[in-house]
Write an enzyme that holds these catalytic residues in place. Structure first.
Site, mmCIF file in Angstrom:
data_model
loop_
_atom_site.group_PDB
_atom_site.id
_atom_site.type_symbol
_atom_site.label_atom_id
_atom_site.label_comp_id
_atom_site.label_asym_id
_atom_site.label_seq_id
_atom_site.Cartn_x
_atom_site.Cartn_y
_atom_site.Cartn_z
ATOM 1 N N GLN A 168 21.643 11.494 78.244
ATOM 2 C CA GLN A 168 21.941 12.921 78.188
ATOM 3 C C GLN A 168 22.680 13.298 76.897
ATOM 4 O OE1 GLN A 168 21.467 15.714 80.781
ATOM 5 N NE2 GLN A 168 19.789 14.244 80.706
ATOM 6 N N HIS A 189 26.584 13.491 72.469
ATOM 7 C CA HIS A 189 26.131 12.643 73.570
ATOM 8 C C HIS A 189 27.102 12.722 74.744
ATOM 9 C CE1 HIS A 189 24.393 9.304 75.773
ATOM 10 N NE2 HIS A 189 23.388 9.305 74.915
ATOM 11 N N HIS A 190 26.540 12.765 75.952
ATOM 12 C CA HIS A 190 27.367 12.901 77.154
ATOM 13 C C HIS A 190 28.280 11.692 77.353
ATOM 14 C CE1 HIS A 190 28.521 15.018 80.668
ATOM 15 N NE2 HIS A 190 27.373 15.610 80.899
ATOM 16 N N ALA A 191 27.975 10.562 76.729
ATOM 17 C CA ALA A 191 28.844 9.389 76.839
ATOM 18 C C ALA A 191 30.205 9.638 76.209
ATOM 19 C CB ALA A 191 28.175 8.172 76.193
#
Length: 478
Positions: free
Chosen positions: A23, A138-140
């Site tokens: 994601q 980035h969702h991380a």
């Protein structure tokens, strides 16, 4: 020496690196004046973002395949991408239709372009012809609350060049039953403890029901197929994006018509009504009244609600830590044909009852904890598969993030709008709402071969709110 300074990713961060759950958050920021790339570059170089460890670290994997953050030098030219020409799709887009052009760009980014692991996982795209910059993160690196708090720390209020945007405050509502019960008679004290006991029992029963349903959704239970249903592999299908616009004041008017309702209750009532309208439009005469259509929503689990001050997020042992701190809940809406409910506020009332039940359960905390345990002991592959199955077995995604309540600027360039969406999922329909200065824009991302007309769907949502507003005003007058 480098290995000693590497920091392992959190379980949630590792989950968002799985191929099936990869994601990227796209935040589009419209600017009033033409964009000066050198000015933007200077703002970024001087921002707190480049002092944050997550934005200055590579994602690397060790010999065992475990992901870690490793600090690196930032070359801003690798992250700043300039688009000089207008965005258009052949002759389908007018060069002066900036909203459609930006939405086309974001829809394309949601499926066709990830982020390179050769650099920290973020980019800034400058769409010069459309006075828009797009943050791709980035969702991380963090969730919506973390990233919006970071963005606000990089901007300034219009009313003061050096003033940071104010963080909206959210006070937890606490009942005063304890004080009133203890100050009254023994009978009142008895009723107070009886009410507390019933609240505990109710929480246990609702939690059991919702947790069992959550587990079944991860295994095999799924929604009945409709014209908005996605499924396995749909995350790879081409996307189309439209914007629904809401007035926060209109939502507040509707909210006041139902005691103790919230903006989230209103939003979900609008979703329920709008989807029913759209299904009618697509000729869903075979659908039965009350058909359940299940959505997936993310719930902030931090100790403090709403946006956070960046310094609070970065403190050690903070009750509101940086990162991905949210749980997942299932939120059902029910199909009703047009005219079946003469009172549009019934959609809000049903939404409030359902959301109140969710608040009295521990479903969101359960999903967070079970995800943490699965990631820790069974690995990211199993956790990614379970999350993927939940998405495949439901019909849509919905999120709502509170943005700035006052006008802000990037450098000295005023911001005209803020919108957010994410990478595509197996859902054919994902909706992300972000508020800014009295307005809320909801980005509606669809698989265009399943939902070919997201603009009409956006109109269904907008009309649903206006119809509820009229009913609420009539109720208030009477």
């Amino acid at each position: 020496m480098e290995k000693e300074t590497d920091e392992p990713l959190t379980p949630a961060g590792r989950l968002f690196l799985r191929p099936e759950m990869n994601q990227v958050i796209n935040c589009a920021i419209g600017l009033k004046n033409p964009i000066d790339p050198e000015s933007i570059k200077t703002e970024v170089l001087n921002s707190v973002m480049l002092k944050h460890p997550r934005f200055c670290s590579l994602m690397i994997r060790d010999s065992n395949g475990r992901e870690h953050w490793r600090r690196t030098h930032i070359n801003l030219d690798d992250h700043l991408i300039i688009h000089h020409n207008p965005i258009k799709e052949g002759d389908l887009l007018d060069e002066k239709d900036h909203e459609s052009a930006v939405n086309y760009f974001l829809a394309d980014m949601s499926t066709s372009s990830g982020l390179s692991y050769d650099k920290p996982l973020w980019e800034i795209h400058l769409l010069l012809a459309h006075n828009c910059l797009v943050f791709r993160i980035h969702h991380a690196l963090g969730d919506g609350v973390s990233l919006m708090s970071m963005l606000l720390a990089c901007c300034r209020r219009i009313d003061g060049e050096e003033a940071l945007p104010r963080i909206p405050s959210f006070e937890n509502k606490k009942g005063n039953s304890s004080s009133s019960g203890c100050s009254g008679s023994w009978w009142k004290l008895y009723l107070y403890y009886l009410s507390a006991l019933w609240g505990f029992v109710k929480m246990g029963l609702l939690s059991l029901i919702f947790v069992v349903e959550f587990v079944l959704r991860a295994l095999w239970v799924r929604d009945r197929e409709t014209v908005i249903s996605g499924g396995e592999g749909v995350e790879l299908w081409p996307r189309k994006l439209a914007t629904a616009r809401f007035s926060i004041q209109d939502m507040k008017v509707v909210k006041k018509a139902v005691p103790n309702a919230t903006i989230n209750d209103v939003l979900f009532g609008v979703i329920s009504s709008g989807l029913s309208r759209y299904l009618d439009h697509r000729g869903s005469n075979a659908l039965q009244q009350g058909l359940r259509i299940t959505g997936v929503a993310m719930v902030n689990l931090r100790g403090q609600a709403g946006l956070q001050d960046l310094s609070t997020l970065m403190k050690d042992n903070s009750v509101s830590p940086w990162g991905n701190k949210f749980g997942m809940i299932l939120l059902p809406v029910y199909y009703h044909t047009s005219g079946a409910d003469p009172d549009p506020l019934q959609y809000l009332k049903r939404a409030k009852v359902m959301i109140d039940r969710k608040k009295h359960s521990v479903e969101s905390h359960f999903s967070y904890k079970i995800g943490y345990l699965v990631m820790t002991y069974l690995g990211s592959m199993v956790a990614g598969l379970l999350n993927y199955r939940i998405v495949c077995n439901t019909s849509f995604t919905i999120s709502n993030v509170v943005g700035p309540q006052e006008e802000i600027a990037v450098g000295d360039n005023p911001v005209t709008y803020m919108r957010v969406n994410s990478s595509s999922l197996p859902h054919a329909l994902t909706m992300h709402m972000l508020s800014y200065v009295g307005r809320a824009d909801m980005q509606i991302l669809v698989a265009k071969d399943i939902i070919p007309d997201p603009e009409f769907l956006a109109k269904c949502f907008e009309e649903a709110l206006l119809e509820m507003k009229e009913a609420a005003q009539a109720t208030n007058k009477s």
